[in-house]
Design an enzyme around this catalytic site. Structure first.
Site: not given
Ligand code: KIV
Length: 271
Positions: A51, A122, A189
């Protein structure tokens, strides 16, 4: 081809075997067919339709405005050309947090309409019921702990997470709870390297780090970041493998100059 053949892509089971064999996993974000064709020809294992497309492709200053429809639009462009790597689609803010029913409906829609193989959510223990219900329904789920950009306003910014004893213990517990709920991999992250390495040892599924050190089972970077599109974006965790922002800028300047001087098109470009 047999009616029961699934496309010959990397599977979640293969990723688990990689962890068990101590082989690293490479993951990159991708949002469209132009880049998808290049990733398909590369050795990269997993494509994440993140996202982060909200920031990278749509010009938002966070991932919060991104919709399920936008994820489906971009993920479909990717799956039309990406067949070898596993394709994981990020579920956007508020598409799974409210209820298990929401999660099932929206994630089911994403898999049905995009032909991707998995989704990413998430959060920690609060979304464990959603993870379990999705896995029970046949939808593979990648977890995401640490800096979870959809919670940027509660986290107070884009900063390293898991510092301090309580935060550290909470993250380890969340990783174990999500694993128990059925995730096939876990993104970590902006987590201290030593904590990410500990989680990697403690959980059975692969960890995929971004700003989480070399102890993770794999790494993920945003495509446009690793290619150096934005010369002003230089966080500590990022390594730029190219400087395409400058290359594209120079090409456009040259094109503009040749159009205005009349040297393009040349006779060889004419019919
Ligand atoms: O949205 C994204 O690109 C992510 C990555 C940075 C893990 O969640």
């Amino acid at each position: 081809m047999s009616r029961y053949a699934i496309r010959d892509s990397i599977t979640t089971a293969q990723l688990l075997k990689r962890k068990q064999a101590g082989e690293k996993i490479s993951v990159v974000t991708c949002y469209d067919s132009a880049f998808g064709r290049i990733v398909e020809e590369s050795p990269v294992d997993v494509v994440l339709v993140g996202d982060s497309l909200g920031n990278v492709m749509l010009g938002f200053d966070s991932t919060l405005p991104v919709t399920v429809e936008q994820m489906i639009h971009h993920a479909s462009a990717v799956t039309r050309v990406v067949h070898r790597p596993l394709v994981v689609v990020d579920m956007p803010f508020m598409s799974y947090q409210v209820s298990v029913e929401d999660a099932l409906r929206n994630c089911g829609r994403v898999l049905k309409e995009t032909s991707a193989q998995a989704v990413k959510l998430e959060g920690g223990r609060r979304i464990a019921p959603q993870v379990k219900a999705l896995v029970d329904a046949g939808i593979p789920v990648m977890g995401h702990l640490g800096l979870t950009p959809q919670s940027v306003h509660t986290l107070g910014g884009y900063k390293v997470q898991g510092k301090g004893v309580d935060a550290r213990n909470t993250m380890i517990e969340d990783a174990l709870i999500l694993t128990e709920a059925g995730i096939f991999a876990l993104v970590l992250e902006m987590v201290p390297a030593e904590l990410a390495a500990e989680i990697t040892l403690k959980i059975a599924v692969p960890t995929i780090g971004i700003g989480a050190g070399a102890g993770c089972d794999g790494q993920v970077l945003v495509m446009h970041d690793l290619l150096g599109f934005d010369q002003d974006f230089n966080p500590k965790f990022l390594k730029k493998y190219a400087n395409l922002g400058a290359v594209i800028g120079e090409a456009l300047t040259k094109y503009d100059k040749e159009v205005k001087s009349g040297s393009f098109p040349a006779s060889k470009n004419e019919f």
